[in-house]
Write an enzyme that holds these catalytic residues in place. Structure first.
Site, PDB file in Angstrom:
ATOM      1  N   GLY A   1     -71.484 -76.212   8.194  1.00 58.41           N
ATOM      2  CA  GLY A   1     -70.553 -77.221   7.699  1.00 58.41           C
ATOM      3  C   GLY A   1     -71.259 -78.403   7.062  1.00 58.41           C
TER       4      GLY A   1
ATOM      5  CE1 TYR B   1     -60.378 -81.887  13.450  1.00 55.83           C
ATOM      6  CE2 TYR B   1     -59.559 -84.141  13.484  1.00 55.83           C
ATOM      7  CZ  TYR B   1     -60.608 -83.244  13.370  1.00 55.83           C
ATOM      8  OH  TYR B   1     -61.889 -83.718  13.177  1.00 55.83           O
TER       9      TYR B   1
ATOM     10  CD  GLU C   1     -56.992 -87.946  11.680  1.00 61.07           C
ATOM     11  OE1 GLU C   1     -55.842 -87.745  12.059  1.00 61.07           O
ATOM     12  OE2 GLU C   1     -57.284 -88.377  10.552  1.00 61.07           O
TER      13      GLU C   1
ATOM     14  CB  SER D   1     -61.789 -86.908  15.376  1.00 62.54           C
ATOM     15  OG  SER D   1     -60.944 -87.406  14.370  1.00 62.54           O
TER      16      SER D   1
HETATM   17  P1  NDP Z   1     -66.836 -78.448   8.437  1.00 60.31           P
HETATM   18  O1  NDP Z   1     -65.468 -77.897   8.321  1.00 60.31           O
HETATM   19  O2  NDP Z   1     -67.603 -78.722   7.198  1.00 60.31           O
HETATM   20  O3  NDP Z   1     -67.728 -77.485   9.365  1.00 60.31           O
HETATM   21  C1  NDP Z   1     -67.261 -76.984  10.570  1.00 60.31           C
HETATM   22  C2  NDP Z   1     -67.940 -75.662  10.859  1.00 60.31           C
HETATM   23  O4  NDP Z   1     -67.292 -75.105  11.988  1.00 60.31           O
HETATM   24  C3  NDP Z   1     -67.808 -74.665   9.731  1.00 60.31           C
HETATM   25  O5  NDP Z   1     -68.953 -74.637   8.937  1.00 60.31           O
HETATM   26  C4  NDP Z   1     -67.568 -73.325  10.407  1.00 60.31           C
HETATM   27  O6  NDP Z   1     -68.746 -72.575  10.550  1.00 60.31           O
HETATM   28  C5  NDP Z   1     -67.089 -73.723  11.790  1.00 60.31           C
HETATM   29  N1  NDP Z   1     -65.659 -73.431  11.885  1.00 60.31           N
HETATM   30  C6  NDP Z   1     -64.696 -73.640  10.964  1.00 60.31           C
HETATM   31  N2  NDP Z   1     -63.509 -73.211  11.400  1.00 60.31           N
HETATM   32  C7  NDP Z   1     -63.731 -72.732  12.624  1.00 60.31           C
HETATM   33  C8  NDP Z   1     -62.902 -72.114  13.581  1.00 60.31           C
HETATM   34  N3  NDP Z   1     -61.609 -71.945  13.366  1.00 60.31           N
HETATM   35  N4  NDP Z   1     -63.459 -71.733  14.724  1.00 60.31           N
HETATM   36  C9  NDP Z   1     -64.771 -71.922  14.961  1.00 60.31           C
HETATM   37  N5  NDP Z   1     -65.615 -72.471  14.075  1.00 60.31           N
HETATM   38  C10 NDP Z   1     -65.098 -72.877  12.927  1.00 60.31           C
HETATM   39  O7  NDP Z   1     -66.713 -79.811   9.299  1.00 60.31           O
HETATM   40  P2  NDP Z   1     -67.583 -81.155   9.191  1.00 60.31           P
HETATM   41  O8  NDP Z   1     -68.998 -80.812   9.072  1.00 60.31           O
HETATM   42  O9  NDP Z   1     -66.951 -82.056   8.209  1.00 60.31           O
HETATM   43  O10 NDP Z   1     -67.315 -81.811  10.615  1.00 60.31           O
HETATM   44  C11 NDP Z   1     -68.111 -81.465  11.746  1.00 60.31           C
HETATM   45  C12 NDP Z   1     -67.337 -81.794  12.990  1.00 60.31           C
HETATM   46  O11 NDP Z   1     -67.015 -83.195  12.989  1.00 60.31           O
HETATM   47  C13 NDP Z   1     -66.003 -81.056  13.104  1.00 60.31           C
HETATM   48  O12 NDP Z   1     -65.747 -80.795  14.459  1.00 60.31           O
HETATM   49  C14 NDP Z   1     -65.002 -82.087  12.600  1.00 60.31           C
HETATM   50  O13 NDP Z   1     -63.728 -81.864  13.133  1.00 60.31           O
HETATM   51  C15 NDP Z   1     -65.629 -83.369  13.121  1.00 60.31           C
HETATM   52  N6  NDP Z   1     -65.259 -84.572  12.396  1.00 60.31           N
HETATM   53  C16 NDP Z   1     -65.462 -84.621  11.046  1.00 60.31           C
HETATM   54  C17 NDP Z   1     -65.116 -85.759  10.346  1.00 60.31           C
HETATM   55  C18 NDP Z   1     -65.364 -85.859   8.861  1.00 60.31           C
HETATM   56  O14 NDP Z   1     -64.868 -86.818   8.239  1.00 60.31           O
HETATM   57  N7  NDP Z   1     -66.125 -84.946   8.261  1.00 60.31           N
HETATM   58  C19 NDP Z   1     -64.534 -86.930  11.023  1.00 60.31           C
HETATM   59  C20 NDP Z   1     -64.468 -86.790  12.459  1.00 60.31           C
HETATM   60  C21 NDP Z   1     -64.796 -85.644  13.099  1.00 60.31           C
HETATM   61  P3  NDP Z   1     -68.741 -70.952  10.409  1.00 60.31           P
HETATM   62  O15 NDP Z   1     -67.610 -70.566   9.516  1.00 60.31           O
HETATM   63  O16 NDP Z   1     -70.084 -70.688   9.780  1.00 60.31           O
HETATM   64  O17 NDP Z   1     -68.623 -70.421  11.784  1.00 60.31           O
END
Ligand code: NDP
Length: 322
Positions: free
Chosen positions: A12, A150, A129, A127
């Site tokens: 991510g 979420y 949120e 978060s």
């Molecule tokens: P991303 O969506 O970019 O990355 C999250 C990763 O989690 C993905 O690359 C994927 O990896 C994995 N993922 C996605 N969906 C699922 C699922 N349904 N089940 C299990 N794994 C999953 O998120 P960010 O990097 O932006 O954020 C990182 C964390 O920080 C997250 O938990 C997000 O909720 C939290 N957050 C982010 C904020 C922001 O503004 N960016 C703000 C506050 C919190 P793969 O598909 O390779 O398994």
């Protein structure tokens, strides 16, 4: 001996940026994707660090899989950045969202507890949120009032972390992060949707950019700075949950105006609003007070929403040029 870190969700935005930060600090970095065979690890490749990160298939909702990857990598620091991360999508996939955040976080805490090494430090991606509407900037003491599936899942994960810290003495923390952006964000997220549409319109497209509620306020920061805060949170002597935000807030329409301005365009001529994009319940104001992080971590956000808009535009133009 270099320190070892394991990042769940290394594919991510935050996972990839954190991996780069830790590699630069001399860490040995391992990271997971739910399916490392199928994942293209696009973000790691964009950052040029794919070969430096040891990647594993692991699903954090699966106890065996979590236990296996932690046992094999033996990290001193575990960062849980995996999970369904879109507030909008969480209304359509509430169960998947809860599983990938609440159940996954609990599974990782259980795996760390099971392995019995109290020196392991655990970071949970919390978060802002969770607070819901915050007309007055919130501190860490403010009550939660989540307004999406979420945020409900993130609130559950937050309390799981607090409980495992108190009940079992784990070094576990939640960073309560407000919105943070980078060019690694996919177009599903509104900031990237705005930047890409503005870019197409500036190049002659006659489309209209359709958005939901443009009066909502958010606190937008720059993701690179936020992953540094994550790392700092795990370097503290005692585990602590901290708000990470810029402490300033802007309406979505101000962000839109800034992006279009970067192309010399008046946003009002190119943007429309659609009821169909409104969420069943949304946060209108999202205001934070990150003073504790400043004191405990010596961390302050440097980039404002204006910098974020300009840097996203510059990155998109560079991407198109290449
Ligand atoms: P991303 O969506 O970019 O990355 C999250 C990763 O989690 C993905 O690359 C994927 O990896 C994995 N993922 C996605 N969906 C699922 C699922 N349904 N089940 C299990 N794994 C999953 O998120 P960010 O990097 O932006 O954020 C990182 C964390 O920080 C997250 O938990 C997000 O909720 C939290 N957050 C982010 C904020 C922001 O503004 N960016 C703000 C506050 C919190 P793969 O598909 O390779 O398994």
């Amino acid at each position: 001996m270099p320190k070892k870190a394991l990042i769940f969700g290394v594919t991510g935005q935050d996972g990839a940026l954190l991996a780069r930060l830790l590699l630069n600090k001399g860490y040995v970095v391992a990271g997971t994707s739910r399916d490392a065979q199928l994942s293209g690890f696009h973000n790691l490749r964009v950052l040029g660090i794919f070969d430096a990160v040891r990647v594993f298939s692991a699903n954090p909702t699966d106890f065996r899989s979590a236990l296996d990857v932690i046992s094999r990598t033996r990290p001193q620091e575990v960062y849980n950045l995996a999970g369904q991360s879109s507030v909008g999508l969480s209304f359509e996939q509430p169960v998947e969202t809860f599983n990938s955040i609440g159940i996954a976080n609990l599974t990782l805490l259980e795996a760390i507890r099971f392995l019995g090494d109290k020196s392991v430090r655990y970071y949970n991606a919390g978060s802002g949120e969770c607070f819901g509407n915050t007309p007055i900037p919130v501190t860490e003491e403010a009550p939660f009032h989540p307004r999406s599936p979420y945020a409900v899942a993130k609130a559950a994960a937050f309390w799981q972390v607090a409980n495992y810290r108190e009940a079992y003495g784990l070094y576990a923390c939640s960073g309560i992060l407000f919105n943070h952006e980078s060019p690694l964000r996919p177009e599903r997220f509104v900031t990237q949707k705005i930047v890409r549409a503005a870019c197409r319109i500036a190049s002659g497209s006659r489309e209209k950019l359709v958005l939901g509620n443009m009066e909502i306020e958010r606190d937008w920061g720059w993701a690179e700075e936020y992953v540094d805060a994550m790392w700092r949170i795990l370097q503290q002597e005692h585990p602590e949950d901290l708000i990470i935000a810029t402490g300033t807030f802007r309406k979505l329409k101000e962000f839109v105006a800034e992006v279009f301005k970067a192309f010399g365009l008046n946003w009002e001529e190119h943007v429309t609003q659609s009821e169909s994009l409104l969420r069943p319940s949304d946060i209108t104001q999202s205001r934070a007070q990150p003073a504790k992080a400043q004191k405990s971590l010596n961390w302050t956000a440097k980039s404002t929403y204006r910098d974020v808009a300009r840097m996203l535009v510059a990155a998109e133009l560079e991407r198109l040029r290449q």
